[in-house]
Design an enzyme around this catalytic site. Structure first.
Site, short mmCIF file in Angstrom:
data_model
loop_
_atom_site.label_atom_id
_atom_site.label_comp_id
_atom_site.label_asym_id
_atom_site.label_seq_id
_atom_site.Cartn_x
_atom_site.Cartn_y
_atom_site.Cartn_z
N HIS A 162 0.83 -1.21 0.00
CA HIS A 162 0.00 0.00 0.00
C HIS A 162 0.86 1.26 0.00
O HIS A 162 1.51 1.57 0.99
CB HIS A 162 -0.89 -0.03 1.24
CG HIS A 162 -1.80 1.14 1.37
ND1 HIS A 162 -1.83 1.93 2.49
CD2 HIS A 162 -2.72 1.66 0.52
CE1 HIS A 162 -2.73 2.88 2.34
NE2 HIS A 162 -3.29 2.74 1.16
N HIS A 211 -0.61 10.83 -2.59
CA HIS A 211 -1.93 10.53 -2.01
C HIS A 211 -2.71 11.77 -1.59
O HIS A 211 -3.88 11.93 -1.94
CB HIS A 211 -1.77 9.60 -0.80
CG HIS A 211 -3.07 9.29 -0.12
ND1 HIS A 211 -3.57 10.06 0.91
CD2 HIS A 211 -3.97 8.30 -0.34
CE1 HIS A 211 -4.73 9.57 1.29
NE2 HIS A 211 -5.00 8.50 0.56
#
Length: 239
Positions: free
Chosen positions: A7, A49
């Site tokens: 991730h 992100h």
């Protein structure tokens, strides 16, 4: 094959969405990498992100406020630890140059609107179509992707699986549904699979949640600690 997706790379051990984190994820046994796609001011697809730069770099403001040449100068590692001082942000094209030929799954989460076309151009240029699943929390992003490409794999990031969500995904020819690990039940997984979907969980931020989603029967997950998941999967194979 179970999808053990590092991730933002192995983000438990290295600064997220950097080459260091991606390489560490592969070294720890991940068979895939999840990352986030945004656009810089000059239209470069970058891996980042947050809406703001301040948490994971020494910059401020939004990534889209800067050209890539400016973003490339930021320190994306010192926030994590002195060991990673000087680690840089990464463009999607750089990522594909380093990892595109490896035997890996790629989960690409679209964080900005209008990144779809440039993302697909790079996916095709580096011939990784068969390895990619394009994901987003924003359903409109997925619709835009499907209009541009009738074949690329699509996955929808949602809080919880239900029948209306699955029906909407059928309408755009999606292959994967991606629910929250915390809210997931075995019945949800069974429902999704009965409608032909893969189930890939997100948010397995603890070993307890990792064990929970494995017990629910998912096909894969994003994970900050791919080494622990690798060991657990090996144990399961020998039971």
């Amino acid at each position: 094959m179970f999808m053990n997706l590092a991730h933002r790379g192995a983000s438990e051990y290295a600064p997220e969405n950097t080459l260091a984190a991606f390489y560490k994820g592969v070294e720890m046994g991940a068979n895939g990498i999840e990352t986030d796609l945004r656009l810089s001011k000059d239209g470069t697809v970058i891996l980042f992100h947050d809406h703001e730069l301040k948490r994971t770099t020494n910059g401020s403001g939004a990534p889209g406020d800067y050209n890539w040449s400016e973003l490339a100068e930021l320190d994306a590692g010192s926030w994590f630890s002195p060991e990673y001082a000087g680690e840089r942000l990464v463009t999607f094209e750089e990522f594909l140059r380093f990892f595109g030929r490896k035997d890996l799954f790629f989960a690409l989460e679209l964080k900005d609107r209008h990144v779809e076309e440039k993302m697909l151009d790079l996916v095709k240029r580096y011939r990784v179509q068969e390895k990619v699943t394009v994901t987003s929390f924003l359903f409109d992003n997925l619709v835009a992707v499907r209009k541009l490409d009738s074949d690329i794999r699509i996955g929808h990031l949602i809080r919880q699986i239900d029948l209306p969500a699955l029906e909407r995904l059928k309408e755009i020819g999606a292959q994967q549904v991606c629910p929250s690990a915390e809210l997931l039940t075995a019945a949800d997984v069974e429902l999704a699979k009965s409608h032909g979907f893969e189930v890939r969980a997100w948010g397995a931020f603890s070993v307890e949640l990792m064990e929970h989603i494995l017990a629910c029967g998912v096909d894969g997950t994003t994970i900050n600690f791919p080494d622990i998941l690798t060991q657990r999967l090996q144990t399961m194979q020998h039971v």
